[in-house]
Design a protein around this motif. Structure first.
Motif, PDB file in Angstrom:
ATOM      1  N   PRO A   1       0.962  -1.025   0.290  1.00 34.24           N
ATOM      2  CA  PRO A   1      -0.212   0.191  -0.189  1.00 34.24           C
ATOM      3  C   PRO A   1       0.939   1.105   0.270  1.00 34.24           C
ATOM      4  N   THR A   2      -0.002   1.996  -0.460  1.00 25.69           N
ATOM      5  CA  THR A   2       0.880   3.539  -0.600  1.00 25.69           C
ATOM      6  C   THR A   2       1.926   3.760   1.383  1.00 25.69           C
ATOM      7  N   HIS A   3       0.754   3.630   2.044  1.00 20.87           N
ATOM      8  CA  HIS A   3       1.646   4.476   3.397  1.00 20.87           C
ATOM      9  C   HIS A   3       2.735   3.013   3.883  1.00 20.87           C
ATOM     10  N   CYS A   4       3.248   1.926   2.945  1.00 20.68           N
ATOM     11  CA  CYS A   4       4.287   0.732   3.579  1.00 20.68           C
ATOM     12  C   CYS A   4       5.405   1.878   3.593  1.00 20.68           C
ATOM     13  N   THR A   5       5.749   1.750   4.679  1.00 21.51           N
ATOM     14  CA  THR A   5       7.310   2.678   5.068  1.00 21.51           C
ATOM     15  C   THR A   5       8.585   1.602   5.154  1.00 21.51           C
ATOM     16  N   VAL A   6       9.208   1.561   4.001  1.00 21.54           N
ATOM     17  CA  VAL A   6      10.605   0.791   4.430  1.00 21.54           C
ATOM     18  C   VAL A   6      11.686   1.408   5.288  1.00 21.54           C
ATOM     19  N   TYR A   7      12.212   0.674   6.278  1.00 21.53           N
ATOM     20  CA  TYR A   7      12.917   0.459   7.324  1.00 21.53           C
ATOM     21  C   TYR A   7      14.192  -0.316   7.422  1.00 21.53           C
ATOM     22  N   SER A   8      16.209   0.964   6.919  1.00 26.00           N
ATOM     23  CA  SER A   8      16.502  -0.483   6.904  1.00 26.00           C
ATOM     24  C   SER A   8      18.012   0.515   7.774  1.00 26.00           C
ATOM     25  N   GLY A   9      19.060   0.139   8.041  1.00 27.51           N
ATOM     26  CA  GLY A   9      20.315   1.379   8.621  1.00 27.51           C
ATOM     27  C   GLY A   9      20.975   1.791   8.124  1.00 27.51           C
ATOM     28  N   ILE A  10      21.624   1.379   7.174  1.00 22.00           N
ATOM     29  CA  ILE A  10      21.707   2.380   5.830  1.00 22.00           C
ATOM     30  C   ILE A  10      20.802   2.169   4.682  1.00 22.00           C
ATOM     31  N   THR A  11      21.356   2.445   3.729  1.00 23.28           N
ATOM     32  CA  THR A  11      21.486   2.141   1.999  1.00 23.28           C
ATOM     33  C   THR A  11      22.162   2.423   1.268  1.00 23.28           C
ATOM     34  N   ASN A  12      22.554   1.955  -0.011  1.00 25.12           N
ATOM     35  CA  ASN A  12      23.029   2.285  -0.562  1.00 25.12           C
ATOM     36  C   ASN A  12      22.028   2.925  -2.430  1.00 25.12           C
ATOM     37  N   ASP A  13      23.342   2.643  -3.320  1.00 26.83           N
ATOM     38  CA  ASP A  13      22.589   2.821  -4.640  1.00 26.83           C
ATOM     39  C   ASP A  13      21.201   1.978  -5.027  1.00 26.83           C
ATOM     40  N   TYR A  14      20.867   0.896  -5.202  1.00 29.99           N
ATOM     41  CA  TYR A  14      20.491  -0.024  -5.965  1.00 29.99           C
ATOM     42  C   TYR A  14      18.257   0.439  -4.627  1.00 29.99           C
ATOM     43  N   LEU A  15      19.316   0.408  -3.776  1.00 27.71           N
ATOM     44  CA  LEU A  15      17.928   0.910  -2.181  1.00 27.71           C
ATOM     45  C   LEU A  15      17.390   1.904  -3.125  1.00 27.71           C
ATOM     46  N   ASP A  16      17.895   2.623  -2.466  1.00 32.19           N
ATOM     47  CA  ASP A  16      17.594   3.800  -3.287  1.00 32.19           C
ATOM     48  C   ASP A  16      16.671   4.014  -4.588  1.00 32.19           C
ATOM     49  N   ASP A  17      17.045   3.577  -5.742  1.00 34.99           N
ATOM     50  CA  ASP A  17      16.637   3.442  -6.744  1.00 34.99           C
ATOM     51  C   ASP A  17      14.829   3.283  -6.869  1.00 34.99           C
ATOM     52  N   VAL A  18      15.531   2.041  -6.369  1.00 31.73           N
ATOM     53  CA  VAL A  18      13.837   0.896  -6.215  1.00 31.73           C
ATOM     54  C   VAL A  18      12.884   1.897  -5.370  1.00 31.73           C
ATOM     55  N   ILE A  19      13.413   2.201  -4.227  1.00 35.42           N
ATOM     56  CA  ILE A  19      12.334   2.890  -3.500  1.00 35.42           C
ATOM     57  C   ILE A  19      11.689   4.261  -3.969  1.00 35.42           C
ATOM     58  N   LYS A  20      12.895   4.876  -4.888  1.00 33.40           N
ATOM     59  CA  LYS A  20      12.075   6.150  -5.293  1.00 33.40           C
ATOM     60  C   LYS A  20      11.338   5.787  -6.822  1.00 33.40           C
ATOM     61  N   SER A  21      11.482   5.053  -6.989  1.00 32.03           N
ATOM     62  CA  SER A  21      10.535   4.275  -8.592  1.00 32.03           C
ATOM     63  C   SER A  21       9.351   4.278  -8.108  1.00 32.03           C
ATOM     64  N   VAL A  22       9.681   3.644  -6.566  1.00 32.74           N
ATOM     65  CA  VAL A  22       7.708   3.072  -6.525  1.00 32.74           C
ATOM     66  C   VAL A  22       7.089   4.469  -5.871  1.00 32.74           C
TER      67      VAL A  22
END
Length: 300
Positions: A94-115
């Motif tokens: 759902p659109t309100h879903c939040t993803v939590y992690s300690g740190i990030t990288n370019d791959y993770l940023d790109d996936v989350i931003k695209s969605v």
């Protein structure tokens, strides 16, 4: 309480066990992915394969501290299952879903931003980073003891960076009787180092300040311990790099020179996983509670 909130915890290490315990206490609905080899019996918690999770109902996804690797794979120590964090998976939430992690990288940023989902990096928070600096400092002490043949007391130690980790590390070694110098760039950091009764120096002068040290501890996530810096160190110097991968040290040249250089990110999860997990769990509980409260208020 987190009654009514559905959380998917995907992968991770022993720190995640404290997160599971905390969220169970708060009555969240939990699905554990990548925990099939876990012996702990968590009543009311469902272990699942990643393809079995109905992400259409998931309110929050908790990834390991390191998020994913650059290929999107989620690491776990409790399963041999290969798990991928993909755009296709995230689009099911759902659109309100939040993803939590300690740190990030370019791959993770790109996936989350695209969605278009919200992403919270826990280690970007001052409270988490400061609490984590305590087991990091203790782990660094352990490594110095293991890899040197002299006492910390009286040793000449250079700490690079006066951020949240650098400050705790410098204080800890000074308290153990080491002669600590700290390198920084910002004038206010140099002033703080002097106020702490330690020896400040500007990082532009790093080559001059490593000529007599026993241990160099880097906390800066950029290449600062270069070949030219390592060339000036005594042969017995130990380098410990606490920065996130790939660190800030020229490890190739250190090996060529015969200087021991150790990359040691994630020390809290190694030396004190229970404490490190509790730090993450407490902050996650606050964030999830605030998110649930906000969504309930918006429905009124």
């Amino acid at each position: 309480m987190l009654t009514g909130m559905y959380v998917a915890i995907i992968g991770g290490d022993a720190r995640q066990l404290e997160v599971i315990r905390k969220l169970m206490e708060l009555d969240a609905k939990l699905s554990l992915v990548g925990f099939d080899q876990l012996d702990h019996g968590f009543a009311g918690v469902t272990k699942m394969k990643i393809h079995e999770v109905d992400f259409h109902d998931v309110d929050a996804i908790i990834l390991p501290v390191h998020g994913t690797n650059m290929d999107g794979e989620i690491q776990t120590v409790f399963s041999n299952e290969k798990m991928m964090f993909t755009e296709e998976l995230l689009r099911q939430t759902p659109t309100h879903c939040t993803v939590y992690s300690g740190i990030t990288n370019d791959y993770l940023d790109d996936v989350i931003k695209s969605v278009g989902r919200k992403h919270i990096q826990l280690f970007e928070r001052d409270d988490v980073a400061i609490y984590n600096s305590i087991p990091t400092a203790e782990g660094t002490v352990m490594m110095v003891i293991q890899h040197t043949d002299v006492t910390i007391h009286g040793s000449r130690i250079a700490v690079l960076g006066l951020g949240r980790v650098g400050m705790t590390v410098a204080r800890t070694f000074a308290a153990l009787g080491a002669r600590v110098k700290v390198g920084a760039r910002r004038s206010e950091h140099l002033a703080r180092i002097a106020e702490m009764a330690l020896e400040p120096f500007h990082l532009n002068d790093l080559e001059q300040h490593v000529k007599d040290i026993d241990v160099c501890i880097n906390t800066i996530p950029h290449m600062v311990v270069t070949a030219s810096v390592i060339a000036k160190m005594p042969a017995h110097t130990l380098i410990i790099d606490l920065a996130s991968k790939p660190g800030g040290t020229d490890f190739r040249y250190a090996e060529k020179r015969g200087i021991q250089a150790l990359l040691a990110p994630g020390l809290p999860g190694i030396v004190a996983p229970k404490t490190a997990g509790q730090i993450v769990a407490n902050v996650l509980a606050q964030l999830l509670s605030a998110d649930l409260k906000k969504r309930k208020e918006n429905k009124k």
